[in-house]
Design a protein around this motif. Structure first.
Motif, PDB file in Angstrom:
ATOM      1  N   LEU A 301       0.866  -1.179   0.000  1.00  0.00           N
ATOM      2  CA  LEU A 301       0.000   0.000   0.000  1.00  0.00           C
ATOM      3  C   LEU A 301       0.902   1.229   0.000  1.00  0.00           C
ATOM      4  O   LEU A 301       2.055   1.162   0.448  1.00  0.00           O
ATOM      5  CB  LEU A 301      -0.908   0.023   1.235  1.00  0.00           C
ATOM      6  N   PHE A 302       0.369   2.354  -0.470  1.00  0.00           N
ATOM      7  CA  PHE A 302       1.181   3.565  -0.524  1.00  0.00           C
ATOM      8  C   PHE A 302       0.355   4.764  -0.090  1.00  0.00           C
ATOM      9  O   PHE A 302      -0.794   4.923  -0.500  1.00  0.00           O
ATOM     10  CB  PHE A 302       1.718   3.784  -1.944  1.00  0.00           C
ATOM     11  N   ILE A 303       0.963   5.611   0.748  1.00  0.00           N
ATOM     12  CA  ILE A 303       0.369   6.881   1.164  1.00  0.00           C
ATOM     13  C   ILE A 303       1.339   7.967   0.747  1.00  0.00           C
ATOM     14  O   ILE A 303       2.503   7.962   1.177  1.00  0.00           O
ATOM     15  CB  ILE A 303       0.129   6.937   2.688  1.00  0.00           C
ATOM     16  N   GLY A 304       0.917   8.880  -0.127  1.00  0.00           N
ATOM     17  CA  GLY A 304       1.874   9.827  -0.673  1.00  0.00           C
ATOM     18  C   GLY A 304       1.341  11.221  -0.866  1.00  0.00           C
ATOM     19  O   GLY A 304       0.149  11.423  -1.141  1.00  0.00           O
ATOM     20  N   ALA A 305       2.245  12.196  -0.743  1.00  0.00           N
ATOM     21  CA  ALA A 305       1.909  13.604  -0.958  1.00  0.00           C
ATOM     22  C   ALA A 305       2.357  14.085  -2.336  1.00  0.00           C
ATOM     23  O   ALA A 305       1.628  14.829  -2.993  1.00  0.00           O
ATOM     24  CB  ALA A 305       2.554  14.464   0.128  1.00  0.00           C
ATOM     25  N   ARG A 306       3.543  13.707  -2.776  1.00  0.00           N
ATOM     26  CA  ARG A 306       4.047  14.161  -4.070  1.00  0.00           C
ATOM     27  C   ARG A 306       3.274  13.474  -5.197  1.00  0.00           C
ATOM     28  O   ARG A 306       3.138  12.244  -5.227  1.00  0.00           O
ATOM     29  CB  ARG A 306       5.532  13.836  -4.208  1.00  0.00           C
ATOM     30  N   THR A 307       2.817  14.274  -6.155  1.00  0.00           N
ATOM     31  CA  THR A 307       1.986  13.749  -7.229  1.00  0.00           C
ATOM     32  C   THR A 307       2.669  12.614  -7.984  1.00  0.00           C
ATOM     33  O   THR A 307       2.055  11.581  -8.277  1.00  0.00           O
ATOM     34  CB  THR A 307       1.623  14.879  -8.215  1.00  0.00           C
ATOM     35  N   HIS A 308       3.954  12.776  -8.308  1.00  0.00           N
ATOM     36  CA  HIS A 308       4.600  11.752  -9.113  1.00  0.00           C
ATOM     37  C   HIS A 308       5.013  10.530  -8.307  1.00  0.00           C
ATOM     38  O   HIS A 308       5.248   9.458  -8.883  1.00  0.00           O
ATOM     39  CB  HIS A 308       5.769  12.346  -9.896  1.00  0.00           C
ATOM     40  N   ALA A 309       5.090  10.651  -7.001  1.00  0.00           N
ATOM     41  CA  ALA A 309       5.229   9.448  -6.172  1.00  0.00           C
ATOM     42  C   ALA A 309       3.949   8.628  -6.267  1.00  0.00           C
ATOM     43  O   ALA A 309       3.988   7.391  -6.377  1.00  0.00           O
ATOM     44  CB  ALA A 309       5.534   9.830  -4.727  1.00  0.00           C
ATOM     45  N   THR A 310       2.799   9.301  -6.253  1.00  0.00           N
ATOM     46  CA  THR A 310       1.526   8.577  -6.357  1.00  0.00           C
ATOM     47  C   THR A 310       1.302   8.061  -7.780  1.00  0.00           C
ATOM     48  O   THR A 310       0.697   7.003  -7.961  1.00  0.00           O
ATOM     49  CB  THR A 310       0.341   9.460  -5.913  1.00  0.00           C
ATOM     50  N   ILE A 311       1.803   8.768  -8.786  1.00  0.00           N
ATOM     51  CA  ILE A 311       1.719   8.262 -10.160  1.00  0.00           C
ATOM     52  C   ILE A 311       2.546   6.980 -10.300  1.00  0.00           C
ATOM     53  O   ILE A 311       2.126   6.016 -10.952  1.00  0.00           O
ATOM     54  CB  ILE A 311       2.163   9.342 -11.164  1.00  0.00           C
ATOM     55  N   GLY A 361      -8.018   2.653   7.726  1.00  0.00           N
ATOM     56  CA  GLY A 361      -8.821   1.432   7.864  1.00  0.00           C
ATOM     57  C   GLY A 361      -9.761   1.222   6.685  1.00  0.00           C
ATOM     58  O   GLY A 361      -9.699   0.182   6.005  1.00  0.00           O
ATOM     59  N   PRO A 362     -10.658   2.190   6.396  1.00  0.00           N
ATOM     60  CA  PRO A 362     -11.542   2.038   5.241  1.00  0.00           C
ATOM     61  C   PRO A 362     -10.780   1.910   3.916  1.00  0.00           C
ATOM     62  O   PRO A 362     -11.185   1.167   3.024  1.00  0.00           O
ATOM     63  CB  PRO A 362     -12.374   3.333   5.263  1.00  0.00           C
ATOM     64  N   PHE A 363      -9.654   2.626   3.809  1.00  0.00           N
ATOM     65  CA  PHE A 363      -8.822   2.512   2.604  1.00  0.00           C
ATOM     66  C   PHE A 363      -8.270   1.093   2.473  1.00  0.00           C
ATOM     67  O   PHE A 363      -8.322   0.484   1.394  1.00  0.00           O
ATOM     68  CB  PHE A 363      -7.692   3.540   2.685  1.00  0.00           C
ATOM     69  N   GLN A 364      -7.769   0.538   3.541  1.00  0.00           N
ATOM     70  CA  GLN A 364      -7.189  -0.802   3.524  1.00  0.00           C
ATOM     71  C   GLN A 364      -8.240  -1.857   3.167  1.00  0.00           C
ATOM     72  O   GLN A 364      -7.936  -2.840   2.482  1.00  0.00           O
ATOM     73  CB  GLN A 364      -6.572  -1.118   4.889  1.00  0.00           C
ATOM     74  N   GLU A 365      -9.468  -1.635   3.600  1.00  0.00           N
ATOM     75  CA  GLU A 365     -10.544  -2.588   3.292  1.00  0.00           C
ATOM     76  C   GLU A 365     -10.799  -2.690   1.791  1.00  0.00           C
ATOM     77  O   GLU A 365     -11.278  -3.716   1.304  1.00  0.00           O
ATOM     78  CB  GLU A 365     -11.827  -2.176   4.014  1.00  0.00           C
ATOM     79  N   LYS A 366     -10.477  -1.627   1.059  1.00  0.00           N
ATOM     80  CA  LYS A 366     -10.700  -1.606  -0.393  1.00  0.00           C
ATOM     81  C   LYS A 366      -9.460  -2.059  -1.173  1.00  0.00           C
ATOM     82  O   LYS A 366      -9.399  -1.918  -2.398  1.00  0.00           O
ATOM     83  CB  LYS A 366     -11.098  -0.193  -0.838  1.00  0.00           C
ATOM     84  N   GLU A 367      -8.458  -2.569  -0.466  1.00  0.00           N
ATOM     85  CA  GLU A 367      -7.165  -2.889  -1.085  1.00  0.00           C
ATOM     86  C   GLU A 367      -7.314  -3.756  -2.334  1.00  0.00           C
ATOM     87  O   GLU A 367      -6.784  -3.427  -3.407  1.00  0.00           O
ATOM     88  CB  GLU A 367      -6.261  -3.600  -0.077  1.00  0.00           C
ATOM     89  N   THR A 368      -8.027  -4.873  -2.219  1.00  0.00           N
ATOM     90  CA  THR A 368      -8.139  -5.806  -3.345  1.00  0.00           C
ATOM     91  C   THR A 368      -8.878  -5.165  -4.507  1.00  0.00           C
ATOM     92  O   THR A 368      -8.444  -5.287  -5.673  1.00  0.00           O
ATOM     93  CB  THR A 368      -8.855  -7.094  -2.905  1.00  0.00           C
ATOM     94  N   ASP A 369      -9.979  -4.488  -4.223  1.00  0.00           N
ATOM     95  CA  ASP A 369     -10.751  -3.844  -5.288  1.00  0.00           C
ATOM     96  C   ASP A 369      -9.920  -2.768  -5.995  1.00  0.00           C
ATOM     97  O   ASP A 369      -9.952  -2.651  -7.225  1.00  0.00           O
ATOM     98  CB  ASP A 369     -12.028  -3.208  -4.725  1.00  0.00           C
ATOM     99  N   LEU A 370      -9.172  -1.980  -5.219  1.00  0.00           N
ATOM    100  CA  LEU A 370      -8.346  -0.919  -5.808  1.00  0.00           C
ATOM    101  C   LEU A 370      -7.254  -1.508  -6.692  1.00  0.00           C
ATOM    102  O   LEU A 370      -7.000  -1.027  -7.798  1.00  0.00           O
ATOM    103  CB  LEU A 370      -7.735  -0.053  -4.703  1.00  0.00           C
TER     104      LEU A 370
END
Length: 398
Positions: A301-311, A361-370
Motif C-alpha cells: 500500500l502507498f500513502i503519498g503527498a508528491r503527485t509523481h510518487a503517487t503516479i 482502515g476504510p482505505f485498507q478494506e478496499k485494497e483488493t478492489d483498488l
C-alpha cells in the motif's frame, strides 16, 4: 541528422525533483519510440547538473533556463540595475529568460513541460517565452499539465490560446479550459510519467515484499494545511497506528530533494521517532525516478503527498491514499476511479491528528478492489498517452 526535428523542452526544474525527471525521461522515450532517431532534443533546465547526473536517454543538449549570473560580471550588474529600477517588471523577467529566448531560432517545436507551472504563481516567464515562440512561427505544446481553475484570468487565457496543443493530464483541467472556451487545441491524456519504466534495485534491509507500506511526505503540503503542524502530527499518528495495529514494515520514501523543499527533512524526523521499532525504513536521496518507482512498486500500500510518487504507485497497481494539496491529485484520482472520496485527503481539510490513521482502515478494506481496478484499467488508460504523442507527430508534419 540534417533533417532532424529540433525540439526544445522548457519549464523543467531539474531532476532533484523526481517528478520533473519522470516527465522528462518518459517524454523523451515516448518521442523516440514514435518518431525514431530523427530528432534532436534540447532541454532548458534550471538545474543542469542534476539532469546530467541523472543521465536521461535521448536528450542531446542542456541549456540554462535562466541567465547565469556570477557576481561582478556584466550580467550581474545589468540584472541588479533592472531589479533596482524595475522590480518584478517583465523587462527583468525577459532578461532572465535570455538563454531560452536566444535559442528559439534553432528550434522547430517547443514543449512547455512543467506539469504544474500553471497551478501556483502567475507564470510570466512562460508567457514571455510562448509569445516569442509564436512570433517566430514555431509549434508550441503545453505538455502533461494541470491548471488551477481559479488561476485562469484574461492574461492566462490569451497565453493558453497561443498553444498548438494543450495536453491536459486530468479532467478538472480540461473542464476548466472548456469553461474558458479553450477547446480546439486541448487533448485529455494521462501524465507521461505513467509510462516510466522501472529500474530494479536491491530492496533495502528489513523490507518485506508484499508486506511493506510506503509513505511519502512533502514539506510543500505544509504550505497548504489549514492548521499549522497538523500534517506531520497526522502522519506521525498513522505510523504509530501501523506499528501498533499491524505487522507491516514501513518505508519512508522521498521524491523531491531540493534544498528548499526536501522530503528528507520530514521523513528523517519521522524515522528518528520510530527507528527503534526496527520496522521503519528510511530510503535515501540517491535513487533516480525509475529506481524509486521500482521501490514503490514493491509496496503493498502507498500513502503519498508528491503527485509523481503517487503516479509511480498508481501505474504499478499499488493501492494509493493521496495526501493532496491541489487540483492535480483530485483530478487524477477522479479520472482513475470516478470518485476521489476516501482516496484523496486534502491537507487543507486536516483538522484532527488522527484523521489519516482513521482513513487508513476504510482505505485498507478496499485494497483488493483498488488493486484489481488499477490492474485492469491501466493499459487502456496509459494508451491515451500514445494517442497524444501521435497527435504531436501529426503536428510535426504540418
Amino acid at each position: 541528422m540534417n533533417n532532424a526535428v529540433r525540439f526544445l523542452f522548457y519549464g523543467h526544474g531539474g531532476s532533484g525533483n523526481r517528478g520533473c525527471e519522470a516527465i522528462l525521461r518518459s517524454t523523451a522515450r515516448l518521442l523516440h519510440d514514435r518518431i525514431g532517431d530523427n530528432f534532436v532534443l534540447t532541454v532548458a533546465s534550471t538545474r543542469k547538473d542534476e539532469d546530467l547526473k541523472a543521465g536521461i536517454p535521448f536528450v542531446n543538449n542542456y541549456i540554462d533556463h535562466f541567465l547565469p549570473v556570477k557576481k561582478f560580471t556584466f550580467n550581474w550588474l545589468r540584472l541588479n540595475a533592472y531589479t533596482s529600477f524595475f522590480p518584478g517588471h517583465l523587462l527583468t523577467k525577459k532578461l532572465l529568460m535570455t538563454p531560452v529566448l536566444n535559442y528559439l531560432d534553432k528550434i522547430d517545436i517547443c514543449f512547455s513541460i512543467g506539469g504544474d507551472n500553471y497551478c501556483y504563481e502567475t507564470p510570466h516567464e512562460l508567457y514571455i517565452i510562448n509569445k516569442r515562440v509564436k512570433k517566430l512561427g514555431k509549434k508550441l505544446i503545453l505538455w502533461g499539465c494541470s491548471i488551477e481553475p481559479s488561476k485562469i484570468d484574461k492574461m492566462m487565457e490569451i497565453d493558453l490560446k497561443k498553444h498548438d496543443a494543450i495536453i491536459a493530464r486530468e479532467s478538472i483541467t480540461a473542464g476548466a479550459l472548456a469553461d474558458h472556451n479553450i477547446i480546439n487545441n486541448v487533448i485529455l491524456s494521462p501524465d507521461p510519467a505513467f509510462t516510466l519504466e522501472r529500474q530494479e534495485v536491491p530492496l533495502p534491509a528489513n523490507w518485506e515484499k508484499g508486506n511493506t507500506v510506503g509513505i511519502n511526505v512533502s514539506p510543500l503540503i505544509l504550505d497548504y494545511e489549514g492548521r499549522p503542524g497538523i500534517t506531520f502530527k497526522a502522519v506521525y499518528k498513522l505510523v504509530e497506528f501501523l506499528l501498533k495495529e499491524s505487522n507491516y514494515q514501513i518505508a519512508l520514501i522521498p521524491h523531491v530533494t531540493w534544498e528548499y523543499t526536501n522530503d528528507m527533512k520530514p521523513l528523517i524526523a519521522l524515522y528518528n521517532e520510530f527507528k527503534e521499532s526496527l520496522r521503519v525504513i528510511l530510503i535515501g536521496d540517491n535513487y533516480s525516478a525509475a529506481q524509486l518507482k521500482y521501490l514503490i512498486s514493491n509496496c503493498r500500500l502507498f500513502i503519498g503527498a508528491r503527485t509523481h510518487a503517487t503516479i509511480a504507485s498508481y501505474s504499478s497497481a499499488v493501492p494509493t491514499l493521496v495526501l493532496g494539496y491541489s487540483v492535480k491529485s483530485i483530478g487524477i484520482a477522479r479520472d482513475l476511479f470516478g470518485n476521489e472520496k476516501g482516496l484523496v485527503l486534502p491537507v487543507q481539510e486536516l483538522s484532527d491528528e488522527h484523521q489519516i490513521a482513521d482513513a487508513f482502515g476504510p482505505f485498507q478494506e478496499k485494497e483488493t478492489d483498488l488493486r484489481n481496478t488499477l490492474q485492469s484499467m491501466m493499459p487502456e488508460y496509459i494508451s491515451g498517452i500514445r494517442k497524444a504523442v501521435d497527435h504531436i507527430a501529426d503536428l510535426i508534419k504540418k
